[in-house]
Write a protein that holds these residues in place. Sequence first.
Motif, PDB file in Angstrom:
ATOM      1  N   LEU A 150     -10.880  17.255   1.882  1.00  0.00           N
ATOM      2  CA  LEU A 150     -12.218  17.853   1.816  1.00  0.00           C
ATOM      3  C   LEU A 150     -13.106  17.156   0.799  1.00  0.00           C
ATOM      4  O   LEU A 150     -14.328  17.166   0.919  1.00  0.00           O
ATOM      5  CB  LEU A 150     -12.099  19.334   1.469  1.00  0.00           C
ATOM      6  N   MET A 151     -12.467  16.535  -0.221  1.00  0.00           N
ATOM      7  CA  MET A 151     -13.233  15.800  -1.243  1.00  0.00           C
ATOM      8  C   MET A 151     -13.403  14.331  -0.882  1.00  0.00           C
ATOM      9  O   MET A 151     -13.627  13.483  -1.732  1.00  0.00           O
ATOM     10  CB  MET A 151     -12.527  15.921  -2.591  1.00  0.00           C
ATOM     11  N   SER A 152     -13.267  14.015   0.407  1.00  0.00           N
ATOM     12  CA  SER A 152     -13.527  12.675   0.960  1.00  0.00           C
ATOM     13  C   SER A 152     -12.485  11.633   0.594  1.00  0.00           C
ATOM     14  O   SER A 152     -12.766  10.438   0.618  1.00  0.00           O
ATOM     15  CB  SER A 152     -14.919  12.171   0.519  1.00  0.00           C
ATOM     16  N   VAL A 153     -11.279  12.064   0.246  1.00  0.00           N
ATOM     17  CA  VAL A 153     -10.189  11.108   0.010  1.00  0.00           C
ATOM     18  C   VAL A 153      -9.586  10.734   1.354  1.00  0.00           C
ATOM     19  O   VAL A 153      -9.209  11.611   2.141  1.00  0.00           O
ATOM     20  CB  VAL A 153      -9.102  11.714  -0.906  1.00  0.00           C
ATOM     21  N   ASN A 154      -9.505   9.433   1.622  1.00  0.00           N
ATOM     22  CA  ASN A 154      -8.878   8.949   2.857  1.00  0.00           C
ATOM     23  C   ASN A 154      -7.366   9.052   2.673  1.00  0.00           C
ATOM     24  O   ASN A 154      -6.712   8.116   2.214  1.00  0.00           O
ATOM     25  CB  ASN A 154      -9.304   7.513   3.141  1.00  0.00           C
ATOM     26  N   THR A 155      -6.811  10.191   3.018  1.00  0.00           N
ATOM     27  CA  THR A 155      -5.415  10.475   2.686  1.00  0.00           C
ATOM     28  C   THR A 155      -4.442   9.526   3.367  1.00  0.00           C
ATOM     29  O   THR A 155      -3.457   9.108   2.760  1.00  0.00           O
ATOM     30  CB  THR A 155      -5.068  11.930   3.064  1.00  0.00           C
ATOM     31  N   GLN A 156      -4.712   9.154   4.619  1.00  0.00           N
ATOM     32  CA  GLN A 156      -3.807   8.249   5.320  1.00  0.00           C
ATOM     33  C   GLN A 156      -3.797   6.872   4.670  1.00  0.00           C
ATOM     34  O   GLN A 156      -2.746   6.258   4.476  1.00  0.00           O
ATOM     35  CB  GLN A 156      -4.216   8.134   6.795  1.00  0.00           C
ATOM     36  N   GLN A 157      -4.970   6.374   4.317  1.00  0.00           N
ATOM     37  CA  GLN A 157      -5.062   5.061   3.671  1.00  0.00           C
ATOM     38  C   GLN A 157      -4.361   5.065   2.320  1.00  0.00           C
ATOM     39  O   GLN A 157      -3.630   4.123   1.984  1.00  0.00           O
ATOM     40  CB  GLN A 157      -6.535   4.673   3.496  1.00  0.00           C
ATOM     41  N   VAL A 158      -4.561   6.122   1.549  1.00  0.00           N
ATOM     42  CA  VAL A 158      -3.935   6.222   0.234  1.00  0.00           C
ATOM     43  C   VAL A 158      -2.416   6.291   0.369  1.00  0.00           C
ATOM     44  O   VAL A 158      -1.674   5.634  -0.379  1.00  0.00           O
ATOM     45  CB  VAL A 158      -4.476   7.458  -0.517  1.00  0.00           C
ATOM     46  N   LYS A 159      -1.929   7.066   1.329  1.00  0.00           N
ATOM     47  CA  LYS A 159      -0.487   7.172   1.542  1.00  0.00           C
ATOM     48  C   LYS A 159       0.121   5.824   1.921  1.00  0.00           C
ATOM     49  O   LYS A 159       1.160   5.412   1.384  1.00  0.00           O
ATOM     50  CB  LYS A 159      -0.191   8.193   2.646  1.00  0.00           C
ATOM     51  N   PHE A 160      -0.509   5.135   2.858  1.00  0.00           N
ATOM     52  CA  PHE A 160       0.012   3.848   3.311  1.00  0.00           C
ATOM     53  C   PHE A 160       0.039   2.837   2.172  1.00  0.00           C
ATOM     54  O   PHE A 160       1.010   2.101   2.005  1.00  0.00           O
ATOM     55  CB  PHE A 160      -0.836   3.310   4.461  1.00  0.00           C
ATOM     56  N   LEU A 161      -1.041   2.807   1.385  1.00  0.00           N
ATOM     57  CA  LEU A 161      -1.113   1.842   0.294  1.00  0.00           C
ATOM     58  C   LEU A 161      -0.060   2.128  -0.764  1.00  0.00           C
ATOM     59  O   LEU A 161       0.630   1.212  -1.238  1.00  0.00           O
ATOM     60  CB  LEU A 161      -2.513   1.872  -0.329  1.00  0.00           C
ATOM     61  N   ALA A 162       0.105   3.388  -1.138  1.00  0.00           N
ATOM     62  CA  ALA A 162       1.102   3.755  -2.147  1.00  0.00           C
ATOM     63  C   ALA A 162       2.515   3.459  -1.648  1.00  0.00           C
ATOM     64  O   ALA A 162       3.353   2.926  -2.389  1.00  0.00           O
ATOM     65  CB  ALA A 162       0.967   5.230  -2.512  1.00  0.00           C
ATOM     66  N   PHE A 163       2.780   3.774  -0.387  1.00  0.00           N
ATOM     67  CA  PHE A 163       4.107   3.546   0.185  1.00  0.00           C
ATOM     68  C   PHE A 163       4.398   2.054   0.285  1.00  0.00           C
ATOM     69  O   PHE A 163       5.517   1.604  -0.006  1.00  0.00           O
ATOM     70  CB  PHE A 163       4.186   4.203   1.563  1.00  0.00           C
ATOM     71  N   ALA A 164       3.400   1.258   0.689  1.00  0.00           N
ATOM     72  CA  ALA A 164       3.587  -0.197   0.799  1.00  0.00           C
ATOM     73  C   ALA A 164       3.804  -0.829  -0.576  1.00  0.00           C
ATOM     74  O   ALA A 164       4.655  -1.715  -0.725  1.00  0.00           O
ATOM     75  CB  ALA A 164       2.372  -0.828   1.488  1.00  0.00           C
ATOM     76  N   LEU A 165       3.046  -0.378  -1.580  1.00  0.00           N
ATOM     77  CA  LEU A 165       3.218  -0.912  -2.930  1.00  0.00           C
ATOM     78  C   LEU A 165       4.602  -0.573  -3.469  1.00  0.00           C
ATOM     79  O   LEU A 165       5.284  -1.429  -4.062  1.00  0.00           O
ATOM     80  CB  LEU A 165       2.141  -0.346  -3.855  1.00  0.00           C
ATOM     81  N   SER A 166       5.035   0.658  -3.259  1.00  0.00           N
ATOM     82  CA  SER A 166       6.362   1.077  -3.695  1.00  0.00           C
ATOM     83  C   SER A 166       7.442   0.242  -3.021  1.00  0.00           C
ATOM     84  O   SER A 166       8.386  -0.222  -3.668  1.00  0.00           O
ATOM     85  CB  SER A 166       6.559   2.561  -3.383  1.00  0.00           C
ATOM     86  N   SER A 167       7.302   0.015  -1.720  1.00  0.00           N
ATOM     87  CA  SER A 167       8.298  -0.763  -0.974  1.00  0.00           C
ATOM     88  C   SER A 167       8.277  -2.233  -1.380  1.00  0.00           C
ATOM     89  O   SER A 167       9.326  -2.879  -1.423  1.00  0.00           O
ATOM     90  CB  SER A 167       8.031  -0.634   0.522  1.00  0.00           C
ATOM     91  N   PHE A 168       7.091  -2.756  -1.671  1.00  0.00           N
ATOM     92  CA  PHE A 168       6.992  -4.157  -2.101  1.00  0.00           C
ATOM     93  C   PHE A 168       7.828  -4.412  -3.341  1.00  0.00           C
ATOM     94  O   PHE A 168       8.604  -5.370  -3.401  1.00  0.00           O
ATOM     95  CB  PHE A 168       5.523  -4.517  -2.367  1.00  0.00           C
ATOM     96  N   PHE A 169       7.704  -3.541  -4.325  1.00  0.00           N
ATOM     97  CA  PHE A 169       8.450  -3.757  -5.563  1.00  0.00           C
ATOM     98  C   PHE A 169       9.934  -3.431  -5.401  1.00  0.00           C
ATOM     99  O   PHE A 169      10.769  -3.969  -6.131  1.00  0.00           O
ATOM    100  CB  PHE A 169       7.818  -2.975  -6.707  1.00  0.00           C
ATOM    101  N   ALA A 170      10.271  -2.566  -4.431  1.00  0.00           N
ATOM    102  CA  ALA A 170      11.684  -2.386  -4.108  1.00  0.00           C
ATOM    103  C   ALA A 170      12.255  -3.685  -3.544  1.00  0.00           C
ATOM    104  O   ALA A 170      13.388  -4.070  -3.863  1.00  0.00           O
ATOM    105  CB  ALA A 170      11.857  -1.249  -3.109  1.00  0.00           C
ATOM    106  N   GLY A 171      11.473  -4.379  -2.704  1.00  0.00           N
ATOM    107  CA  GLY A 171      11.893  -5.675  -2.190  1.00  0.00           C
ATOM    108  C   GLY A 171      12.005  -6.726  -3.277  1.00  0.00           C
ATOM    109  O   GLY A 171      12.927  -7.561  -3.271  1.00  0.00           O
TER     110      GLY A 171
END
Length: 358
Positions: free
Chosen positions: A222-243
């Motif tokens: 409701l506060m205009s946060v693109n929740t899907q984009q934020v989730k994908f970016l956080a998950f990808a960053l987390s996975s990158f450093f796991a790699g």
Amino acid sequence: MATTKMKTDEKSGVQSPISYLRDHRGATGNNKLIVWIVLIVGFALSFAIPQFNIVNGYIQTIIMYVGINIILTASLNIVNGYMGEFSLGHAGFMAIGAYVASLLTLHVFPSSSSFFFFPLAVIAGGLGAALVSLIVAIPSFKTRGDYLALITLAFTYIVKSVIENIAAIGGPRGIVGIDKLTTLPWVFFWTVLSVWIMRNFVYSNFGRGVLSLREDEVASRLMSVNTQQVKFLAFALSSFFAGVAGALFAHLLQYINPNVFDISKSVDVLLMVYLGGIGSIGGSILGATIYTVLLEVLRPLGMFRMVLMPLLLVFLMIYRPRGIMGLRELRWLVPGQELKIVKRWRRKKVVNDANPAS
């Protein structure tokens, strides 16, 4: 007169130039000095320890495992701590990074120059894990809570099974003969770089979006946060450093097979996250260090140590569910601007409490 003016400003809640400069110097100058001292001393020691054999090889290996575990713990904390989700797929992303980097250094990059191509292999391992994470994220983030945990758990088993059934990459026997390219200076470099990037992400606009998801996803939308984009970016960053951690791990161990990256590896990372504290990069550093060192100290107990460590997690969840530093941060990991805002807010709160509106 100047003293009277400063007191008047504090009472009115307006910060005077003198107090502003004092806060700015205390918040940024001291923090930067501490950080630079730690970095310079750590960088020098990373070369001096192996060069002059200050400590034996066994302790050097433990130090390198501590650095790798810090990367793993801080990266998982982005999803489980800052975003408020629950992922069990870190072992799978670590496996992807380890295999991609190992295959590159063994079969693609020239063996005579493998040391110079090693950073590229580590980055490639991280990118491979991040790309796969985007595929996993599409179905994963249609669910929340326990369902996300089940999907990421299934992903870990899928990765393990796929690797076991590809004979070209060793199958269940794994990969042997990996060059020992992970050294103390490289571990120090990648640990500092990873912590720096993740810390900047947490305090960026995207990081604020991640924190808002943890509190209330509907309100965030409701506060205009693109929740899907934020989730994908956080998950990808987390996975990158796991790699990245997986690539460093493979070139330190010099041997990998699918059994190394089973569910117990994800549980180890979870233990470090919740031991140090959720939503805290400083807690991740503390948790990874304590857990890695404690695991080695208890090695004489044999298999009993694998019983004691899960018990530690049980007691931690009962008596301190947020961990040692849950939702708190080390001062020198917080940007100076953040410290200044917190100080200003606390000063105004004290003034408002002392002078309630009539």
